[in-house]
Design an enzyme around this catalytic site. Structure first.
Site, PDB file in Angstrom:
ATOM      1  N   LYS A  14      22.145   5.337   8.925  1.00 40.43           N
ATOM      2  CA  LYS A  14      21.050   6.294   8.721  1.00 40.43           C
ATOM      3  C   LYS A  14      20.340   6.621  10.032  1.00 40.43           C
ATOM      4  CE  LYS A  14      18.910   3.696   5.651  1.00 40.43           C
ATOM      5  NZ  LYS A  14      19.809   2.557   5.373  1.00 40.43           N
ATOM      6  N   ARG A  89      13.025   3.354  -1.085  1.00 37.58           N
ATOM      7  CA  ARG A  89      13.996   2.286  -1.279  1.00 37.58           C
ATOM      8  C   ARG A  89      13.856   1.647  -2.652  1.00 37.58           C
ATOM      9  NH1 ARG A  89      14.874   0.904   4.331  1.00 37.58           N
ATOM     10  NH2 ARG A  89      16.263  -0.826   4.682  1.00 37.58           N
ATOM     11  N   ARG A 128      25.883  -5.056  15.403  1.00 35.19           N
ATOM     12  CA  ARG A 128      24.795  -4.200  15.894  1.00 35.19           C
ATOM     13  C   ARG A 128      23.934  -4.897  16.941  1.00 35.19           C
ATOM     14  NH1 ARG A 128      21.097  -0.999  11.738  1.00 35.19           N
ATOM     15  NH2 ARG A 128      20.472  -3.038  10.961  1.00 35.19           N
ATOM     16  N   ARG A 161      19.082  -7.974  16.013  1.00 36.24           N
ATOM     17  CA  ARG A 161      17.875  -8.054  15.194  1.00 36.24           C
ATOM     18  C   ARG A 161      17.921  -9.333  14.363  1.00 36.24           C
ATOM     19  NH1 ARG A 161      17.450  -2.313  12.247  1.00 36.24           N
ATOM     20  NH2 ARG A 161      17.224  -3.728  10.474  1.00 36.24           N
ATOM     21  N   ARG A 172      20.180  -8.697   2.278  1.00 35.21           N
ATOM     22  CA  ARG A 172      19.757  -7.291   2.310  1.00 35.21           C
ATOM     23  C   ARG A 172      20.667  -6.431   1.447  1.00 35.21           C
ATOM     24  NH1 ARG A 172      20.230  -6.401   8.286  1.00 35.21           N
ATOM     25  NH2 ARG A 172      19.710  -4.222   7.967  1.00 35.21           N
TER      26      ARG A 172
HETATM   27  P1  ADP Z   1      18.308  -1.230   7.506  1.00 34.36           P
HETATM   28  O1  ADP Z   1      18.468   0.159   6.961  1.00 34.36           O
HETATM   29  O2  ADP Z   1      19.260  -1.520   8.597  1.00 34.36           O
HETATM   30  O3  ADP Z   1      18.232  -2.299   6.455  1.00 34.36           O
HETATM   31  P2  ADP Z   1      15.570  -0.608   8.289  1.00 34.36           P
HETATM   32  O4  ADP Z   1      15.318  -0.512   9.737  1.00 34.36           O
HETATM   33  O5  ADP Z   1      15.561   0.635   7.494  1.00 34.36           O
HETATM   34  O6  ADP Z   1      16.915  -1.390   8.192  1.00 34.36           O
HETATM   35  O7  ADP Z   1      14.519  -1.621   7.631  1.00 34.36           O
HETATM   36  C1  ADP Z   1      14.295  -2.914   8.130  1.00 34.36           C
HETATM   37  C2  ADP Z   1      13.416  -3.720   7.193  1.00 34.36           C
HETATM   38  O8  ADP Z   1      12.136  -3.092   7.061  1.00 34.36           O
HETATM   39  C3  ADP Z   1      13.926  -3.824   5.754  1.00 34.36           C
HETATM   40  O9  ADP Z   1      14.862  -4.864   5.603  1.00 34.36           O
HETATM   41  C4  ADP Z   1      12.623  -4.074   4.993  1.00 34.36           C
HETATM   42  O10 ADP Z   1      12.176  -5.400   5.143  1.00 34.36           O
HETATM   43  C5  ADP Z   1      11.643  -3.190   5.717  1.00 34.36           C
HETATM   44  N1  ADP Z   1      11.604  -1.835   5.129  1.00 34.36           N
HETATM   45  C6  ADP Z   1      11.970  -0.672   5.737  1.00 34.36           C
HETATM   46  N2  ADP Z   1      11.801   0.383   4.917  1.00 34.36           N
HETATM   47  C7  ADP Z   1      11.315  -0.128   3.752  1.00 34.36           C
HETATM   48  C8  ADP Z   1      10.939   0.437   2.508  1.00 34.36           C
HETATM   49  N3  ADP Z   1      11.044   1.757   2.271  1.00 34.36           N
HETATM   50  N4  ADP Z   1      10.483  -0.400   1.528  1.00 34.36           N
HETATM   51  C9  ADP Z   1      10.367  -1.699   1.745  1.00 34.36           C
HETATM   52  N5  ADP Z   1      10.710  -2.317   2.881  1.00 34.36           N
HETATM   53  C10 ADP Z   1      11.177  -1.548   3.888  1.00 34.36           C
END
Ligand code: ADP
Ligand code: ZN
Length: 219
Positions: A14, A89, A128, A161, A172
């Protein structure tokens, strides 16, 4: 004018696709992951609270991200559109987004669903590496930096990360299946879902994402 959601599993790409799309459409990328990491880095109260969830690969509480997005999409640079990356999400988040958009009297152009195999996702996440300074992402298997461990864009160090450790990755993905996949039906029912096959060479997948966007962009 585009107002889209980029939807897909963690590791689907994404962030990488968003970075390309914002160049072309000149709209901001609204990444809740990036916004939360910025709060963590700055050591704000919100950041401290969020970090406890993020480091275990759990979602942060809905209200936290809903408020962040609500503020962000009302900023002046978002009037002509935005790309939501990593939000919504959960169904609660999606319902709140609906309400916000309704109150702002605007509509989504569509939801791009990045389709990719579980196998690819796993190799991407474990490989990554991200820049500690500018957030650029690389992959030790598929998108190597020119010099190992160093960011091509700004020269700072690359790290893995904390939530890209193997056990956290599985966590996740399980959370994605349980909490986030129900949104596929949610947006299918609204006739907004646009699945894009993203397996295979990056440039070809990107071209398919652009093609899907062209169809939904309103002038
Ligand atoms: P990825 O898509 O690689 O899992 P992101 O950078 O989008 O990672 O998100 C990293 C972390 O931030 C998630 O694992 C979660 O803990 C938190 N997070 C991000 N966006 C949301 C969301 N919309 N709702 C809840 N937690 C979120
Ligand atoms: Zn960098």
């Amino acid at each position: 004018m585009i107002r889209i959601i980029l939807f897909g599993a963690p590791g689907a790409g994404k962030g990488t696709y968003s970075a390309e799309l914002i160049k072309k459409y000149k709209v901001p990328q609204v990444s809740t992951g990036d916004m939360l990491r910025a709060e963590v880095k700055e050591g704000t109260e919100l950041g401290k609270e969020a970090h406890e969830f993020m480091k275990h690969g759990q979602l942060v509480p809905d209200q936290m991200v809903i408020e962040m997005v609500h503020k962000r999409i009302q900023e002046p640079d978002a009037v002509n559109g935005f790309i939501l990356d990593g939000f919504p999400r959960t169904v609660t988040q999606a319902n709140s987004l609906d309400l916000m958009l309704h109150q702002m009297n605007i509509e989504l152009s569509g939801v791009i669903k990045i389709e990719i195999s579980q196998e690819t996702i796993l190799s991407r996440l474990t490989g990554r590496r991200v820049c500690t300074n500018c957030g650029a992402t690389f992959n030790i298997a598929t998108m190597k930096p020119k010099q190992e461990g160093i960011c091509d864009k700004c020269g700072h160090n690359l790290i893995q990360r904390p939530d890209d450790q193997p056990t956290t990755i599985l966590n996740r993905l399980a959370i994605y299946q349980k909490d986030t996949e129900p949104l596929i039906e949610f947006y299918k029912n609204k006739n907004l879902l646009r699945p894009v096959q993203c397996e295979g060479p990056y440039n070809e997948a990107l071209a398919r994402v652009f093609a899907a966007l062209e169809k939904m962009a309103k002038v």
